[in-house]
Design an enzyme around this catalytic site. Structure first.
Site, mmCIF file in Angstrom:
data_model
loop_
_atom_site.group_PDB
_atom_site.id
_atom_site.type_symbol
_atom_site.label_atom_id
_atom_site.label_comp_id
_atom_site.label_asym_id
_atom_site.label_seq_id
_atom_site.Cartn_x
_atom_site.Cartn_y
_atom_site.Cartn_z
ATOM 1 N N GLU A 158 72.259 24.043 23.174
ATOM 2 C CA GLU A 158 72.118 22.619 23.507
ATOM 3 C C GLU A 158 71.412 21.825 22.406
ATOM 4 O O GLU A 158 71.707 20.646 22.207
ATOM 5 C CB GLU A 158 71.354 22.458 24.827
ATOM 6 C CG GLU A 158 72.120 22.894 26.056
ATOM 7 C CD GLU A 158 71.932 24.362 26.385
ATOM 8 O OE1 GLU A 158 72.453 24.809 27.436
ATOM 9 O OE2 GLU A 158 71.255 25.079 25.599
ATOM 10 N N PHE A 170 66.249 26.780 41.690
ATOM 11 C CA PHE A 170 66.776 27.468 40.518
ATOM 12 C C PHE A 170 67.240 26.458 39.476
ATOM 13 O O PHE A 170 67.962 25.523 39.772
ATOM 14 C CB PHE A 170 67.940 28.368 40.937
ATOM 15 C CG PHE A 170 68.609 29.068 39.789
ATOM 16 C CD1 PHE A 170 67.929 30.023 39.050
ATOM 17 C CD2 PHE A 170 69.911 28.752 39.440
ATOM 18 C CE1 PHE A 170 68.542 30.663 37.982
ATOM 19 C CE2 PHE A 170 70.545 29.397 38.375
ATOM 20 C CZ PHE A 170 69.846 30.353 37.642
ATOM 21 N N GLN A 171 66.795 26.651 38.257
ATOM 22 C CA GLN A 171 67.120 25.799 37.116
ATOM 23 C C GLN A 171 66.788 24.328 37.374
ATOM 24 O O GLN A 171 67.490 23.421 36.941
ATOM 25 C CB GLN A 171 68.592 25.941 36.716
ATOM 26 C CG GLN A 171 68.888 27.308 36.068
ATOM 27 C CD GLN A 171 70.232 27.391 35.396
ATOM 28 O OE1 GLN A 171 71.169 26.675 35.765
ATOM 29 N NE2 GLN A 171 70.348 28.251 34.393
ATOM 30 N N LYS A 217 73.687 17.464 41.357
ATOM 31 C CA LYS A 217 74.999 18.069 41.583
ATOM 32 C C LYS A 217 75.706 17.471 42.796
ATOM 33 O O LYS A 217 76.926 17.245 42.774
ATOM 34 C CB LYS A 217 74.846 19.583 41.748
ATOM 35 C CG LYS A 217 76.179 20.321 41.781
ATOM 36 C CD LYS A 217 75.979 21.832 41.723
ATOM 37 C CE LYS A 217 77.326 22.557 41.642
ATOM 38 N NZ LYS A 217 77.155 24.038 41.526
ATOM 39 N N MET A 237 57.999 24.381 2.044
ATOM 40 C CA MET A 237 57.005 23.306 2.062
ATOM 41 C C MET A 237 55.661 23.811 2.569
ATOM 42 O O MET A 237 54.600 23.396 2.084
ATOM 43 C CB MET A 237 57.495 22.136 2.916
ATOM 44 C CG MET A 237 56.591 20.905 2.823
ATOM 45 S SD MET A 237 56.453 20.235 1.140
ATOM 46 C CE MET A 237 57.903 19.187 1.072
#
Length: 592
Positions: free
Chosen positions: A59, A121-122, A171, A490
Site C-alpha cells: 500500500e 478484525f482489521q 463495508k 547521508m
C-alpha cells in the site's frame, strides 16, 4: 458504456458501484491499490469500470505512485486500500503528500458501522490517525452520501493549497442499496480559498521591488502547483532580480537562465544561500521558509524586508514575519504584480539594470568562485556526482526524474540541469525513503510518452523495490539508477562530520552484492545492468535508454566516502555555509 452510464439507467445500485461511478464521473483515469476484506465490495464493479486499476505490491507503493502521478500530470492521484493495516500502510505517503502539497485522494475500506469502536478484525481509526496529515477526511455513514463525498474530496484535494483527502468507507455502506445521482451539490461551508490577492498589498510589493537594490525572488513549489511558470519568468525578466528555486521548485525556472542562482538551503549553492542572507528584499512566492532553507531562523536574512505570497494563510508569518503578507494563488499574485509594476517608473529597463548592477556583480563573483562540483576519486571508485551528471546530460531535459531521499537526492537536485517544470519529483518535506520507484511508476503511467528515471540509493531502493514487479506486469517501463555506495549515505555523512567517524549501523553491504541488484531486477521481471567504472558510465546509460519495453535497473557501484557540498550544518546559520570539506566562503562584506 461506462459504469456511470449504466447506473444512470438503472438508478438503483450499491454504495460500491456508486463509488466507482463517481470516480469515473470526476475523471479518474487510474487507481493504485490492493483489495482486502473491507474494500472488496468496490472491486466487483471496478472489474467493469472505465478506469485502470494498478495492483501494487504494498500500500505504501500505491500512495507514492498516486503522488508521482499527481506531481507529473497536475491531476489528482488516487490510491485505495482495505481497512486496518491496509489503511495504516498509506499513512506515510499521505503524510508525504501533505507536506509537499500534492493533490491526492486516498480511499480506504472500514469495518461495518455496527463494529466500529469494538476493536473488530482489521479495524483502525484511520480518520483519527490521519487527521493531522490530511487536508480533510470523511467517514461516510450512508451510501447516498458517496457521490457528494467523492466530489467534495476531489474539489478539496485540488483547490486552494492542494493536499491529500481521505475517504473511509464502512463495508456495510458499500454493500447497501442506494440511488445514484450525478452531479451532486457540494456542501463545504467555510471553505473559500482566497485566489485573487489584495490589491493594496500587491501595490506595496511592487513599490518595494521597484526600489530594492538587492532583491531576490525566492520561489517554492507553490509556483508549480499554480501553473505559474510562464508568469514567473516574465516577472524575473521584467525586474532583473535573481531567482532561487527550492528543492520542491526545481524546474520552475530554467537552470540555464542567467538570473537563476540555483537552489537555496542546507545543500544549496553558495550564491543562492548568500543572496538570501544579504538581500534587502525577499519576494517569497509559494514557499514556506522551512528550516532546511533558513538554517538557524533568527540569523536568516537579517536585513531583508519580506514579501510573502502564499495561497495558505496559515503559512504567512508562521516562520519568518512577513512585512507584506499576500494571500492568493501564485499565478494570480504574479499576474497582479506584473500589472502593478507597469505603473512603477523604475521597475524595469535601464533604471532597473543600473540599480541592480552592483548586486549582480557580487552574485556573479560568488557563482564564479564557488561553483558546484566534486573532487575526483583517487581510489579507483566512481564519483556518484559524475554518474548523476552524465545521466542528466544523456537523458536530457525532457526526462522526468524522481529521487529517493539522501545524498543521491541532493546530487540529483544539484547536478542535473532542470530546464522544464514537472520534471523533478521528490519527497521534500517528509523526506521519505522509498519514494522514488513507486513515484516513477505513477509518473510513467500518467506521462507514458516521457522517459522516467528513478534515481535511488541502495538504502531507499530496498524499501519499495517490489513495485518493479508491478511495473513489469503492468507494462510501465521505468528506468532506475541505483547509486550504490554500500551505505546509508547521508547518515554516514553526518557520522563523518559530526560523530567522529563512528559509523554505527550504516554499512548496508550492498557493494558486496547482498543483495545482487542485477539478479534482483531480473527476478522482478526487469533488465538488470551494472556499472563499476566511470569509463563505462555513458555506454551503460545509453544501453538503458534504448530499452523501452521493460523496466531497467542499473546498479552504479560508487565510492562510499563522497560527501554532499555545499552544506549548512544543522543548528547553524546560513552565514556558516561550507563550500567544501569545511571550507567557508570568503565574503567581502563591504561589497554587500
Amino acid at each position: 458504456m461506462t459504469a456511470t452510464d449504466t447506473l444512470l439507467e438503472s438508478r438503483r445500485t450499491t454504495g460500491a458501484a456508486c463509488l466507482v461511478a463517481s470516480l469515473e464521473a470526476v475523471g479518474v483515469e487510474a487507481v493504485f491499490g490492493i483489495p482486502g476484506g473491507a474494500i472488496l465490495p468496490v472491486y466487483d464493479p471496478l472489474f467493469d469500470a472505465n478506469l485502470r486499476h494498478i495492483l501494487v505490491r504494498h500500500e505504501q507503493g500505491a500512495g507514492h505512485a498516486a503522488t508521482g502521478y499527481a506531481q507529473a500530470t497536475g491531476k489528482v492521484g488516487v490510491c485505495m486500500a482495505t481497512s486496518g493495516p491496509g489503511a495504516t500502510n498509506l499513512v506515510t505517503p499521505i503524510a508525504d503528500a501533505h507536506m509537499d502539497s500534492v493533490p491526492m485522494v486516498a480511499i480506504t475500506g472500514q469495518t461495518p458501522t455496527s463494529l466500529i469502536g469494538t476493536d473488530a478484525f482489521q479495524e483502525a481509526d484511520i480518520c483519527g490517525i490521519t487527521m493531522p496529515i490530511t487536508k480533510h477526511n470523511f467517514l461516510v455513514q450512508s451510501a447516498e452520501d458517496i457521490p457528494r463525498t467523492v466530489a467534495e474530496a476531489f474539489h478539496l484535494a485540488s483547490s486552494g493549497r492542494p493536499g491529500p483527502v481521505l475517504i473511509d468507507l464502512p463495508k456495510d455502506v458499500l454493500q447497501s442499496s442506494t440511488t445514484f445521482a450525478w452531479p451532486p451539490s457540494l456542501d463545504l461551508p467555510g471553505y473559500h480559498p482566497i485566489v485573487v490577492p489584495n490589491g493594496k498589498q500587491i501595490a506595496q510589493a511592487a513599490q518595494l521591488l521597484s526600489q530594492a537594490s538587492r532583491p531576490v525572488l525566492y520561489v517554492g513549489g507553490g509556483v508549480l502547483k499554480a501553473r505559474a511558470v510562464t508568469q514567473l519568468r516574465q516577472l524575473a525578466e521584467l525586474t532583473g532580480a535573481p531567482v532561487v528555486t527550492t528543492l520542491m521548485a526545481r524546474g520552475a525556472f530554467p537552470d540555464s537562465h542567467p538570473q537563476h542562482l540555483g537552489m537555496p538551503g542546507m545543500h544549496g549553492t553558495v550564491s543562492a544561500v548568500s543572496a538570501l542572507q544579504r538581500a534587502d528584499l525577499i519576494v517569497a512566492l509559494g514557499t514556506r521558509f522551512d528550516d532546511r532553507v533558513t538554517g538557524k531562523l533568527d540569523s536568516f536574512a537579517p536585513n531583508a524586508t519580506v514579501v510573502h505570497a502564499d495561497i495558505d494563510p496559515a503559512e504567512i508569518s508562521k516562520n519568518r514575519r512577513a512585512d507584506v503578507p499576500i494571500v492568493g494563488d501564485a499565478q494570480q499574485v504574479i499576474i497582479a504584480l506584473l500589472a502593478a509594476l507597469a505603473d512603477q517608473p523604475d521597475s524595469s529597463g535601464a533604471a532597473s539594470v543600473a540599480r541592480l548592477e552592483g548586486w549582480w556583480r557580487q552574485l556573479n563573483k560568488l557563482r564564479e568562485t564557488y561553483p558546484l562540483g566534486w573532487e575526483p576519486h583517487t581510489d579507483g571508485t566512481m564519483a556518484p556526482q559524475y554518474v548523476i551528471s552524465r545521466l542528466g546530460a544523456i537523458a536530457g531535459p525532457d526526462t522526468i526524474y524522481t529521487a529517493g531521499v539522501g545524498q543521491h537526492q541532493m546530487w540529483a537536485s544539484q547536478f542535473i540541469r532542470y530546464e522544464k517544470p514537472y520534471t523533478w519529483l521528490n519527497s521534500g518535506g517528509l523526506g521519505t525513503m522509498g519514494y522514488a520507484v513507486p513515484a516513477a511508476m505513477g509518473a510513467k503511467l500518467g506521462c507514458p510518452e516521457a522517459t522516467v528515471w528513478a534515481i535511488d540509493g541502495d538504502g531507499c531502493f530496498q524499501m519499495t523495490n517490489q513495485e518493479l514487479a508491478t511495473c513489469a506486469i503492468e507494462n510501465i517501463p521505468i528506468k532506475v539508477a541505483i547509486i550504490n555506495n554500500g551505505n546509508l549515505g547521508m547518515v554516514r555523512q553526518w557520522q563523518t562530520l559530526f560523530y567522529d567517524k563512528r559509523y554505527s549501523n550504516t554499512d548496508l553491504g550492498t557493494v558486496n552484492r547482498i543483495p545482487d541488484f542485477v539478479k534482483l531486477a531480473e527476478a522482478l521481471g526487469c533488465v538488470g545492468l551494472r556499472c563499476e567504472a566511470e569509463s563505462e558510465v555513458d555506454a551503460t546509460i545509453d544501453k538503458a535508454m534504448h530499452i523501452n519495453d521493460q523496466p531497467v535497473v542499473v546498479d552504479f557501484v560508487v565510492g562510499k566516502d563522497a560527501l554532499v557540498w555545499p552544506m549548512v550544518a544543522p543548528g547553524t546559520g546560513n552565514d556558516e555555509i561550507m563550500a567544501a570539506r569545511g571550507v567557508r566562503p570568503e565574503f567581502d562584506e563591504d561589497e554587500f
